[in-house]
Structures are given as C-alpha cells and as structure tokens.
Write a protein that holds these residues in place. Structure first.
Motif, PDB file in Angstrom:
ATOM      1  N   PRO A   1       0.753  -1.280   0.058  1.00 46.19           N
ATOM      2  CA  PRO A   1       0.085   0.074   0.024  1.00 46.19           C
ATOM      3  C   PRO A   1       0.860   1.381   0.068  1.00 46.19           C
ATOM      4  N   SER A   2       2.282   1.354   0.529  1.00 45.37           N
ATOM      5  CA  SER A   2       2.659   2.293   0.580  1.00 45.37           C
ATOM      6  C   SER A   2       3.243   2.811  -0.862  1.00 45.37           C
ATOM      7  N   LEU A   3       2.973   1.916  -1.810  1.00 43.63           N
ATOM      8  CA  LEU A   3       3.273   2.488  -3.409  1.00 43.63           C
ATOM      9  C   LEU A   3       1.988   3.108  -3.987  1.00 43.63           C
ATOM     10  N   GLY A   4       0.869   3.180  -3.396  1.00 43.51           N
ATOM     11  CA  GLY A   4      -0.321   3.560  -3.710  1.00 43.51           C
ATOM     12  C   GLY A   4      -0.977   3.096  -4.757  1.00 43.51           C
ATOM     13  N   MET A   5      -0.653   1.833  -5.348  1.00 38.23           N
ATOM     14  CA  MET A   5      -1.275   1.155  -6.271  1.00 38.23           C
ATOM     15  C   MET A   5      -0.420  -0.257  -6.403  1.00 38.23           C
TER      16      MET A   5
ATOM     17  N   ILE B   1      -6.841  -3.785   1.428  1.00 39.03           N
ATOM     18  CA  ILE B   1      -5.818  -3.435   2.289  1.00 39.03           C
ATOM     19  C   ILE B   1      -5.717  -2.188   2.343  1.00 39.03           C
ATOM     20  N   ALA B   2      -5.873  -1.358   1.443  1.00 36.05           N
ATOM     21  CA  ALA B   2      -5.744   0.032   1.471  1.00 36.05           C
ATOM     22  C   ALA B   2      -6.772   0.810   2.032  1.00 36.05           C
ATOM     23  N   GLU B   3      -7.960   0.133   2.265  1.00 37.71           N
ATOM     24  CA  GLU B   3      -9.249   0.934   3.186  1.00 37.71           C
ATOM     25  C   GLU B   3      -9.144   0.213   4.687  1.00 37.71           C
ATOM     26  N   ASN B   4      -8.535  -0.932   4.829  1.00 37.26           N
ATOM     27  CA  ASN B   4      -8.316  -1.446   6.213  1.00 37.26           C
ATOM     28  C   ASN B   4      -7.339  -1.715   6.680  1.00 37.26           C
ATOM     29  N   PRO B   5      -6.836  -0.979   7.731  1.00 43.83           N
ATOM     30  CA  PRO B   5      -5.312  -1.271   8.308  1.00 43.83           C
ATOM     31  C   PRO B   5      -5.078  -2.707   8.971  1.00 43.83           C
ATOM     32  N   ASP B   6      -6.132  -3.238   9.173  1.00 41.72           N
ATOM     33  CA  ASP B   6      -5.946  -4.619  10.005  1.00 41.72           C
ATOM     34  C   ASP B   6      -5.734  -5.675   8.977  1.00 41.72           C
TER      35      ASP B   6
ATOM     36  N   LYS C   1      -7.644 -15.244   8.415  1.00 48.37           N
ATOM     37  CA  LYS C   1      -7.601 -14.742   9.699  1.00 48.37           C
ATOM     38  C   LYS C   1      -8.903 -13.751   9.913  1.00 48.37           C
ATOM     39  N   LYS C   2      -9.188 -13.762  11.082  1.00 47.89           N
ATOM     40  CA  LYS C   2     -10.286 -12.641  11.339  1.00 47.89           C
ATOM     41  C   LYS C   2      -9.977 -11.373  11.643  1.00 47.89           C
ATOM     42  N   CYS C   3     -10.328 -10.300  10.894  1.00 49.31           N
ATOM     43  CA  CYS C   3      -9.995  -9.131  10.608  1.00 49.31           C
ATOM     44  C   CYS C   3     -11.166  -7.877  10.882  1.00 49.31           C
ATOM     45  N   GLN C   4     -10.473  -6.908  11.350  1.00 50.39           N
ATOM     46  CA  GLN C   4     -11.615  -5.721  11.275  1.00 50.39           C
ATOM     47  C   GLN C   4     -11.609  -4.972  10.094  1.00 50.39           C
ATOM     48  N   VAL C   5     -12.618  -5.266   9.243  1.00 51.96           N
ATOM     49  CA  VAL C   5     -12.930  -4.785   7.798  1.00 51.96           C
ATOM     50  C   VAL C   5     -14.195  -4.052   7.919  1.00 51.96           C
ATOM     51  N   TYR C   6     -13.932  -2.785   7.437  1.00 57.81           N
ATOM     52  CA  TYR C   6     -15.079  -1.516   7.466  1.00 57.81           C
ATOM     53  C   TYR C   6     -15.833  -1.762   8.680  1.00 57.81           C
ATOM     54  N   ASN C   7     -14.968  -1.845   9.794  1.00 59.60           N
ATOM     55  CA  ASN C   7     -15.602  -1.477  11.206  1.00 59.60           C
ATOM     56  C   ASN C   7     -16.288  -2.621  11.662  1.00 59.60           C
ATOM     57  N   GLU C   8     -16.013  -3.983  11.232  1.00 61.68           N
ATOM     58  CA  GLU C   8     -16.640  -5.084  11.552  1.00 61.68           C
ATOM     59  C   GLU C   8     -15.561  -6.306  11.830  1.00 61.68           C
TER      60      GLU C   8
END
Length: 332
Positions: free
Chosen positions: A15-19, A90-95, A171-178
C-alpha cells in the motif's frame, strides 16, 4: 508427483506504493522457485486450519471470475481482477496485512486447483553496504520479506476448478468496522465458517464449563466428552453435538443449558464436520496435572478402563490415581 504446476503469476500489493504492481508476464520457474512454491502448496493443502466453505450466491464476483476463467483460460485477467479487489481491501482496512499474491494453476493429488497464496509481509533483515569515507557494512530492516519455504502461510484459497468447491484459511480482521473472516465475506462471498479447531475448542470449553458448574468439575466426564469426539472423528470425520449432550448429561435442564450456550457461541448446526488434516491432530491422550506438578498422559481408549486406570475419591477429599496391570516401564 503430488504437485504439478502449470502456470503462476505474482502481483505486489504494497500500500505504500499507492497502487498494486501487476506483473505483465507469467513466472518462470527455476529449480529453487519451483521447490519454494511446491513446498508451500503442500503445506497449505495439509494445513489443519484449512476449511471448506460454499458460495452464498451464484452471481458473486469471485465465483463469476472463476467460471469465466474456466471457460476462457484467461489466467492474467483473473489474477489481476482479484489482486485489484484485494488491494482495495488492504488500502481501506489497516487490519488486513499487506502482501504479495501468488496465483498458481496446479494439479494437486490428481485434482485441478486455482490456488491463491497470500504471502503476508514479514519483517526481515539484510546486510547493506554504504560508502562513507570508505566501505561501511550495516544491517537494515526489510519490511516486505516474504515467508520462507519452512514457514506456514497464514492465508490462502484453493478452488477446485471442476467441482467449484472452495477451501480457505483466513484470519479474522476488522474490515469496514466489523470483525469478520474477511476473505470469505468480502472476496469469496461464501458462508463464513469457523475453523474446525475453533469449533472443537468451543464445544470442549463449553462442556468443561457445564461439568464444572453442575458436576463438581468431574474429570472422568470431561474425558468422556473428548473420547466421544475423538472416536466419532476417527470413524466419520464428524460428531453430533446433541449426542454428546445425551450421552454425558443426565438432566434435561442441564442439556438445555449446554445446547443453548453452544448455539450462542456460534455453532448452530447439530453436526460438526472435521477435515482430515485436523482430524489427524486431535489429541489421543488425556493430560492430567496434579497440584504438585506431576504430569500423567493417559490414552483416551484406556482412561475409563478400570482394569488399567482407577480414580479413587478418598474420604479426606483427595484423589488417588492407580495404574494397574503394567507389563513394563520405560524411562524416556
């Protein structure tokens, strides 16, 4: 040969590359790269946390792409579409951990699979040479190191391209606040399934809780539950939650409390199926630890055999364990 790779491609999702950095060519395999990929495929295929799931909808994105690939054989298009979807997650969900995606079309034990290995980045260290008034060698951190051939991969997908069966480890992750199993929910659009290990853990922990509450933490009852699970899994790769309740508990209200708590913890189906990989890892021995730190490992099949093992409740409240009819003792 248990694994035969026909084609593969690697895309970078930093994600640090922007695309995403999308490869324009299929991978070329030297012996080292082929060995690395085959080892990971075999480890993933035999992973105890691999779970089978199924598509919720016939018109979902992922299933549509798989069907299109099966008809057109456009491997590049398929891999790019999935990569772009993953990169957005990945870009929209830091988890969700950054990664490279390795797509592999392979035959594994005589079945054709589309395999997606999510190679999550790990921190590594490399040497680096600087020129500062002469040569200076230093160690620097490499934040985008890929899993070594000896390491397990945390997340991956296997799709049987003939039967359309889907197998996933995630893995269970926090995605879009869920908090969710995000690969199943957002990419595959499959029914979210708990890993087999988690299901068995929920059932054994709930059973232990009920036994502690109503039966004074009876160790023989706990052992009986684990033995029922082990015997059923060995025989048919499944066990029935209601049968455990019927065989272990003798009171209607206790059975009801047990069933309700199991459902509350997310296991609503009466029959729990276990995959072959996890079945091989289910414990065959009961480990008993005394208050003084003495450890005894007793095979489940003999723990209830009074000709071999006897638990005696003494008048003073202590417990004696008697091991009987021992032919020999080996020092290990």
């Amino acid at each position: 040969m248990s694994v035969s790779i026909s084609k593969a491609i690697l895309h970078i999702l930093d994600p640090s590359l922007g695309m995403p950095v999308l490869s324009e060519n299929l991978m070329s395999f030297n012996d080292q790269m082929r060995e690395y990929t085959e080892k990971h495929i075999l480890k993933c295929y035999n992973d105890a946390d691999l779970k089978k799931t199924r598509f919720i909808s016939e018109v979902g994105l992922f299933k549509g792409l798989v069907k299109e690939y099966a008809n057109t054989d456009d491997f590049m298009k398929f891999s790019r579409a999935i990569t772009e979807f993953f990169f957005k997650l990945i870009a929209e969900n830091p988890d969700v951990r950054p990664c490279d995606l390795l797509f592999v079309q392979a035959n594994v034990f005589n079945k054709d699979y589309m395999i997606i290995l999510k190679l999550n980045y790990k921190k590594g260290y490399i040497h680096f040479t600087k020129q500062e008034e002469g040569t200076k060698n230093i160690i620097i951190e490499q934040p985008c190191a890929l899993p070594a051939a000896s390491q397990k991969i945390d997340e991956f997908i296997f799709v049987d391209t003939n039967s359309m069966e889907v197998f996933v480890k995630e893995k269970k992750c926090q995605v879009y606040n869920e908090p969710c199993y995000y690969i199943s929910k957002h990419l595959l659009e499959c029914r979210e399934e708990k890993p087999d290990k988690e299901k068995v853990k929920i059932i054994t922990q709930t059973t232990d809780k009920i036994i502690k509450e109503f039966y004074d933490d009876d160790i023989m009852m706990k052992t009986r539950v684990k033995n029922i699970i082990r015997e059923n899994v060995e025989e048919s790769l499944k066990f029935n939650v209601e049968e455990i309740s019927e065989q272990v508990f003798d009171d209607h209200e206790i059975k009801k409390a047990y069933t309700e708590e199991i459902k509350m913890k997310g296991i609503k189906e009466p029959e729990v199926k276990v995959n072959f990989n996890y079945a091989n890892k289910i414990k065959t021995k009961q480990k008993i630890v005394t208050d003084e730190g003495i450890e005894i490992n007793i095979p489940y099949e003999i723990i209830s055999n009074k000709d071999k093992v006897e638990f005696i409740n003494n008048p003073d409240g202590t417990i004696s364990i008697v091991l009987k009819n021992i032919d020999s003792i080996i020092d290990k």
